[in-house]
Design a protein around this motif. Structure first.
Motif, PDB file in Angstrom:
ATOM      1  N   ASP A   1       1.067  -1.075   0.063  1.00  6.65           N
ATOM      2  CA  ASP A   1      -0.200   0.033  -0.046  1.00  6.65           C
ATOM      3  C   ASP A   1       0.867   1.357  -0.062  1.00  6.65           C
ATOM      4  O   ASP A   1       2.105   1.149   0.243  1.00  6.65           O
ATOM      5  CB  ASP A   1      -1.107  -0.003   1.293  1.00  6.65           C
ATOM      6  CG  ASP A   1      -2.184   0.767   1.067  1.00  6.65           C
ATOM      7  OD1 ASP A   1      -2.248   1.464  -0.018  1.00  6.65           O
ATOM      8  OD2 ASP A   1      -2.758   1.033   2.030  1.00  6.65           O
TER       9      ASP A   1
ATOM     10  N   ASP B   1      -7.307  -0.484   8.122  1.00  2.93           N
ATOM     11  CA  ASP B   1      -7.106   0.636   7.385  1.00  2.93           C
ATOM     12  C   ASP B   1      -6.393   1.960   8.194  1.00  2.93           C
ATOM     13  O   ASP B   1      -6.829   2.231   9.396  1.00  2.93           O
ATOM     14  CB  ASP B   1      -8.242   0.813   6.592  1.00  2.93           C
ATOM     15  CG  ASP B   1      -8.069   2.459   6.127  1.00  2.93           C
ATOM     16  OD1 ASP B   1      -6.959   2.868   5.746  1.00  2.93           O
ATOM     17  OD2 ASP B   1      -9.266   2.719   5.624  1.00  2.93           O
TER      18      ASP B   1
ATOM     19  N   ASP C   1      -3.291  -2.599  -2.575  1.00  2.00           N
ATOM     20  CA  ASP C   1      -4.583  -2.008  -2.458  1.00  2.00           C
ATOM     21  C   ASP C   1      -4.861  -1.205  -3.659  1.00  2.00           C
ATOM     22  O   ASP C   1      -3.729  -0.419  -4.177  1.00  2.00           O
ATOM     23  CB  ASP C   1      -4.316  -0.965  -1.299  1.00  2.00           C
ATOM     24  CG  ASP C   1      -5.461  -0.118  -0.901  1.00  2.00           C
ATOM     25  OD1 ASP C   1      -6.637  -0.818  -0.708  1.00  2.00           O
ATOM     26  OD2 ASP C   1      -5.413   1.193  -0.763  1.00  2.00           O
TER      27      ASP C   1
ATOM     28  N   LYS D   1     -10.166  -1.189  -1.913  1.00  2.00           N
ATOM     29  CA  LYS D   1     -10.180  -1.006  -0.393  1.00  2.00           C
ATOM     30  C   LYS D   1      -9.436  -2.255  -0.025  1.00  2.00           C
ATOM     31  O   LYS D   1     -10.248  -2.658   1.439  1.00  2.00           O
ATOM     32  CB  LYS D   1     -11.813  -1.063   0.104  1.00  2.00           C
ATOM     33  CG  LYS D   1     -12.329   0.409  -0.678  1.00  2.00           C
ATOM     34  CD  LYS D   1     -13.819   0.477  -0.310  1.00  2.00           C
ATOM     35  CE  LYS D   1     -14.380   1.873  -0.598  1.00  2.00           C
ATOM     36  NZ  LYS D   1     -15.771   1.956  -0.422  1.00  2.00           N
TER      37      LYS D   1
ATOM     38  N   ASP E   1      -7.224  -2.308   2.089  1.00  2.00           N
ATOM     39  CA  ASP E   1      -6.739  -2.051   3.447  1.00  2.00           C
ATOM     40  C   ASP E   1      -7.737  -2.505   4.570  1.00  2.00           C
ATOM     41  O   ASP E   1      -7.446  -2.339   5.707  1.00  2.00           O
ATOM     42  CB  ASP E   1      -6.105  -0.517   3.660  1.00  2.00           C
ATOM     43  CG  ASP E   1      -6.919   0.344   2.968  1.00  2.00           C
ATOM     44  OD1 ASP E   1      -8.126  -0.018   2.743  1.00  2.00           O
ATOM     45  OD2 ASP E   1      -6.607   1.496   2.840  1.00  2.00           O
ATOM     46  N   ARG E   2      -8.901  -2.629   3.980  1.00  4.20           N
ATOM     47  CA  ARG E   2     -10.223  -2.776   4.985  1.00  4.20           C
ATOM     48  C   ARG E   2     -10.352  -4.342   4.819  1.00  4.20           C
ATOM     49  O   ARG E   2     -11.333  -4.797   5.611  1.00  4.20           O
ATOM     50  CB  ARG E   2     -11.418  -2.205   4.831  1.00  4.20           C
ATOM     51  CG  ARG E   2     -11.163  -0.419   4.768  1.00  4.20           C
ATOM     52  CD  ARG E   2     -12.328   0.110   4.721  1.00  4.20           C
ATOM     53  NE  ARG E   2     -12.072   1.746   4.949  1.00  4.20           N
ATOM     54  CZ  ARG E   2     -12.924   2.665   5.103  1.00  4.20           C
ATOM     55  NH1 ARG E   2     -14.226   2.384   5.260  1.00  4.20           N
ATOM     56  NH2 ARG E   2     -12.579   3.740   5.180  1.00  4.20           N
TER      57      ARG E   2
ATOM     58  N   ALA F   1      -3.472  -4.043   5.245  1.00 10.49           N
ATOM     59  CA  ALA F   1      -3.648  -3.142   6.184  1.00 10.49           C
ATOM     60  C   ALA F   1      -2.470  -2.835   7.040  1.00 10.49           C
ATOM     61  O   ALA F   1      -2.027  -1.502   7.176  1.00 10.49           O
ATOM     62  CB  ALA F   1      -4.538  -3.683   7.398  1.00 10.49           C
TER      63      ALA F   1
ATOM     64  N   SER G   1      -0.432  -0.301   5.022  1.00 12.79           N
ATOM     65  CA  SER G   1      -0.827   0.859   4.987  1.00 12.79           C
ATOM     66  C   SER G   1      -0.368   1.554   6.098  1.00 12.79           C
ATOM     67  O   SER G   1      -0.076   2.979   6.074  1.00 12.79           O
ATOM     68  CB  SER G   1      -2.401   0.808   4.973  1.00 12.79           C
ATOM     69  OG  SER G   1      -2.950   0.504   6.126  1.00 12.79           O
TER      70      SER G   1
END
Length: 226
Positions: free
Chosen positions: A23, A49, A111, A126, A128-129, A135, A138
């Motif tokens: 990310d 995230d 990501d 999305k 990172d979620r 995650a 990120s």
């Protein structure tokens, strides 16, 4: 513990073996570099995230990730952003992070979308979620970049980079109008570009001819369209 993020990763891990979460941080800024992280988590962590976490939560998790993960960091400078555009500069930063990690056989979860990298992998919107590995990346990218911007604050204290981290906040735009752009600003981004003239551009980029001509061309296209 958000177990669903690890279950997401386990699906890819069971099919591809080692996975890397990738990310970036700073893609939407008007100043400073874009920073990417590539992370192989070696044990579960309760990550999410980075944008949904407080600075203190990010810092604490960053320290934990360093202890139980392999990490690569890649940076694309504001000069490279102006020359190559932000999408390509993001790819450059991500590929540099992967090169630092040096695990070419691993499968990459990145990501976003339309970010074809040098290693096999998949783009996860999305991500990172959804993915613990993304995650974690990120968080590492965000904390690393924030620390860089705090260092830049020491060089340009009047801009308050330690507060807004280079994003186009109301405060940052007011500072930009008051003091003008710095070489740290992304000169091809419109809030900065519309303040430039050829003399100021020459002063800002000095001997960097590639950056000069990239910004100069965009500056003239902007003038022609207004």
């Amino acid at each position: 513990m958000r177990k669903e993020l690890f279950l997401f990763d386990d699906f890819y891990r069971s099919n591809f073996g080692t996975i890397i979460g990738v990310d970036e941080a700073g893609r939407g800024c008007i100043a400073g570099p874009v920073v990417a992280a590539a992370v192989i988590l070696l044990e579960p962590l309760d990550v999410y995230d980075s944008k949904q976490l407080t600075p203190s939560q990010r810092e604490a998790l960053f320290e934990q990730i360093q202890k139980c993960a392999r990490i690569g960091i890649g940076v694309a400078t504001e000069e490279e952003i102006d020359i190559h555009n932000i999408l390509n500069a993001t790819r450059i930063a991500m590929n540099r992070a992967l090169e630092k990690l040096d695990c070419p056989e691993a499968f990459v979860l990145v990501d976003g979308k339309s970010l074809k990298l040098l290693q096999q992998g998949a783009c996860i919107v999305k991500g990172d979620r959804k993915s613990a590995s993304i995650a974690a990346a990120s968080i590492v990218a965000k904390v690393t970049r924030d620390r860089m911007m705090e260092k830049f604050h020491e060089q340009y204290p009047e801009y308050d980079f330690r507060v807004h981290k280079g994003y186009a906040t109301k405060e940052h735009l007011e500072k930009l109008r008051r003091y003008g752009p710095t070489p740290l600003h992304r000169l091809t981004f419109r809030p900065v570009l519309e303040m430039l003239n050829e003399d100021l551009l020459t002063k800002l980029v000095q001997k960097d001819s590639d950056r000069f001509f990239a910004v100069f061309r965009k500056m003239h296209r902007f003038v022609s369209s207004t």
